[in-house]
Scaffold this active site. Structure first.
Site, mmCIF file in Angstrom:
data_model
loop_
_atom_site.group_PDB
_atom_site.id
_atom_site.type_symbol
_atom_site.label_atom_id
_atom_site.label_comp_id
_atom_site.label_asym_id
_atom_site.label_seq_id
_atom_site.Cartn_x
_atom_site.Cartn_y
_atom_site.Cartn_z
ATOM 1 N N LYS A 106 -16.310 -39.968 31.818
ATOM 2 C CA LYS A 106 -16.553 -39.834 32.945
ATOM 3 C C LYS A 106 -15.698 -41.402 33.751
ATOM 4 C CE LYS A 106 -19.910 -42.669 30.950
ATOM 5 N NZ LYS A 106 -21.301 -42.608 30.342
ATOM 6 N N GLU A 130 -17.657 -31.471 28.868
ATOM 7 C CA GLU A 130 -18.972 -31.208 29.417
ATOM 8 C C GLU A 130 -19.740 -32.296 29.270
ATOM 9 O OE1 GLU A 130 -21.249 -27.864 30.246
ATOM 10 O OE2 GLU A 130 -22.184 -30.035 30.601
ATOM 11 N N GLY A 135 -24.952 -36.137 28.923
ATOM 12 C CA GLY A 135 -24.657 -35.982 27.581
ATOM 13 C C GLY A 135 -24.971 -34.583 27.286
ATOM 14 N N ILE A 137 -27.310 -32.317 28.375
ATOM 15 C CA ILE A 137 -27.652 -31.106 29.321
ATOM 16 C C ILE A 137 -26.224 -29.907 30.279
ATOM 17 C CG2 ILE A 137 -28.467 -30.847 31.823
ATOM 18 C CD1 ILE A 137 -29.599 -33.612 31.325
ATOM 19 N N ASP A 202 -22.054 -46.065 37.082
ATOM 20 C CA ASP A 202 -21.726 -44.551 36.285
ATOM 21 C C ASP A 202 -22.282 -43.533 37.154
ATOM 22 O OD1 ASP A 202 -22.446 -43.882 33.091
ATOM 23 O OD2 ASP A 202 -24.189 -43.471 34.423
ATOM 24 N N LYS A 206 -20.181 -39.435 37.984
ATOM 25 C CA LYS A 206 -20.605 -38.012 37.941
ATOM 26 C C LYS A 206 -21.016 -37.932 39.092
ATOM 27 C CE LYS A 206 -23.113 -40.194 33.432
ATOM 28 N NZ LYS A 206 -24.915 -41.368 32.967
#
Ligand code: NAP
Length: 429
Positions: A106, A130, A135, A137, A202, A206
């Site tokens: 990411k 993905e 993770g 999902i 983090d 995302k």
């Protein structure tokens, strides 16, 4: 079925990479049947070659990742090293030497996604990631493909399991931030240096990736407003409970009402207990997507961990291998909308402000005047006296972040305002 295998180079064999290798081995027959050709692990690049790696042929291990991606016979490179370099150079080199790439990185995609997509496209190769967001999902593919015919207006989510674990602990036990962090560290949910998680870096990476895909617009990490959750207190949770809310660290990507601009931000926020995201407990992740035609969708599941993250990597690997066999490529970067990414000051939301004030007549009127002068309309006010001092909790109607910032600056200048104890945005209503 083709008998000649597709060759996969694995860059990194840590928490995620070791699970990717394990599933590739244990599910080899199913993967071959689903792809239409066997997949073969052709090499594994690591930093420490002498480390024992269960289930992996030692002959495959190398410390020369560059030579591995330059071999020329590799079909897919799976990058699970992490960080910016050498991952960026290795991915670029992989494209230039004929491979497609699956990555879980990411940080790199949020920073350099556009440039990497450009190299992939120039070489007619796939770049799939993905696993980089939430993770296991499925989120990137639903946004990129399933919702490609719809218009996404909002992506609101809990995309960091560590911070959700800490906030959930504070909520359910009344613990303070440090106590909850210590427990998260002891249980392995937080790293020894938790900065990337608790300061929101983090989640911001995302958010940049999600906003870019959702709004068909380039959104870089620097475009994302970021506030960590280290200042959230037990008192904030008590205030949230009073309002029928809890507190979550949210990544929020929104299209402005006029449709011409977007914003992306990460910060702690109060959300009503009736909102589906309020019930996301422990280290789980969940993302709420609102689109014109679909309405509200929620994606929920484990957002990290070796095996869940490997599930997403393997899904990408199957897709990329199928593309490889059919001679096609999947969807690349879609940034045609090129909407303006607006600063935080333009975000419009509600606020919960807790003030320490002098307990004397006229204070409430003074405070209310400051709000009115800045165009911020008050929804509710609650006052509690304590030994000549008082605490004032103001909840506003929707206002711009710029107006709220101006209000708070002016409040701090009032003699009767001893301090601004907390400012929390209220979302999900
Ligand atoms: N862990 C998760 O739950 C999770 C979830 C979602 C996404 N991700 C992403 O997945 C990626 C990998 O995470 P991870 O948790 O698996 O990391 P990790 O456990 O630290 O593993 C990193 C691997 O990369 C290898 N490596 C490091 N530098 C290298 C170099 N210069 N050349 C070759 N190999 C090198 C390491 O080798 P050694 O084994 O020899 O040290 C190790 O095998 C990151 O981008 C991360 O953000 C992880």
């Amino acid at each position: 079925m083709r008998t000649r295998p597709l060759k996969v180079a694995l860059l990194g064999c840590g928490v995620v990479g070791s699970e990717v290798a394990r599933i590739m081995t244990t599910h080899a027959d199913d993967l071959a049947a689903r792809i239409g050709a066997p997949v073969e692990l052709a090499g594994v690049a690591v930093r420490r070659p002498s480390k024992v790696r269960e289930g992996i042929d030692p002959a495959l291990i190398t410390t020369d990742a560059t030579a591995l991606v330059k071999r020329g016979d590799i079909d897919v490179v799976v990058e699970v090293i992490g960080g910016i370099e050498p991952a960026r150079t290795l991915i670029t080199t992989a494209f230039e030497h004929g491979a497609s790439v699956v990555s879980a990185n990411k940080a790199l995609l949020a920073q350099d996604g556009a440039a990497l997509h450009a190299v992939a496209e120039a070489n007619n190769k796939d770049l799939y990631y993905e696993a980089a967001v939430a993770g296991a999902i499925p989120l990137i593919r639903p946004l990129r493909e399933s919702l490609a015919g719809d218009k996404v207006n909002r992506v609101l989510g809990i995309v960091n399991g560590t911070t959700n674990f800490i906030l959930d602990k504070m909520d359910s036990t009344g613990a303070g931030y440090q106590e909850a962090l210590d427990e998260a560290t002891a249980l392995g949910y937080a790293e020894a240096d938790p900065t990337a998680d608790v300061e929101g870096f983090d989640a911001a990476a995302k958010a940049a990736i999600l906003a870019g895909i959702a709004f068909h617009t380039r959104v870089r990490l620097d475009d994302v407003y970021r506030e960590g959750m280290t200042e959230v207190t037990a008192a904030d949770f008590a205030s949230a409970k009073n309002m029928g809310c809890t507190i979550k660290l949210l990544a929020i990507c929104e299209r402005a009402e006029d449709g011409q601009s977007v914003t992306a931000r990460v910060h702690p926020a109060m959300i009503p207990l009736t909102h589906p995201l309020a019930s996301v407990r422990g280290a789980y992740n969940a993302v709420f997507v609102e689109s014109d035609a679909s309405g509200q969708l929620m994606f929920y599941g484990p957002g990290a961990g070796g095996s869940p993250t490997a599930s997403a990597v393997l899904g990408d690997l199957v897709a990329v291998c199928r593309n490889r066999l059919s001679g096609a490529t999947g969807p690349g970067e879609s940034a045609y909308a090129a909407l303006t990414v607006s600063p935080m000051g333009d975000v419009v939301t509600r606020y919960h402000i807790s003030l320490d004030v002098a307990d004397k007549p006229g204070v409430l009127a003074q405070v209310a005047t400051v709000f009115a002068e800045h165009g911020v309309s008050i929804d509710t006010v609650r006052q509690q006296g304590k030994d000549g001092e008082a605490s004032l909790v103001v909840v506003t109607h929707r206002a711009s972040d710029a107006a709220l910032t101006g209000t708070v600056e002016a409040l701090r200048k009032l003699d009767t305002v001893r301090g601004v104890a907390s400012i929390m945005r209220v979302e999900g209503e």
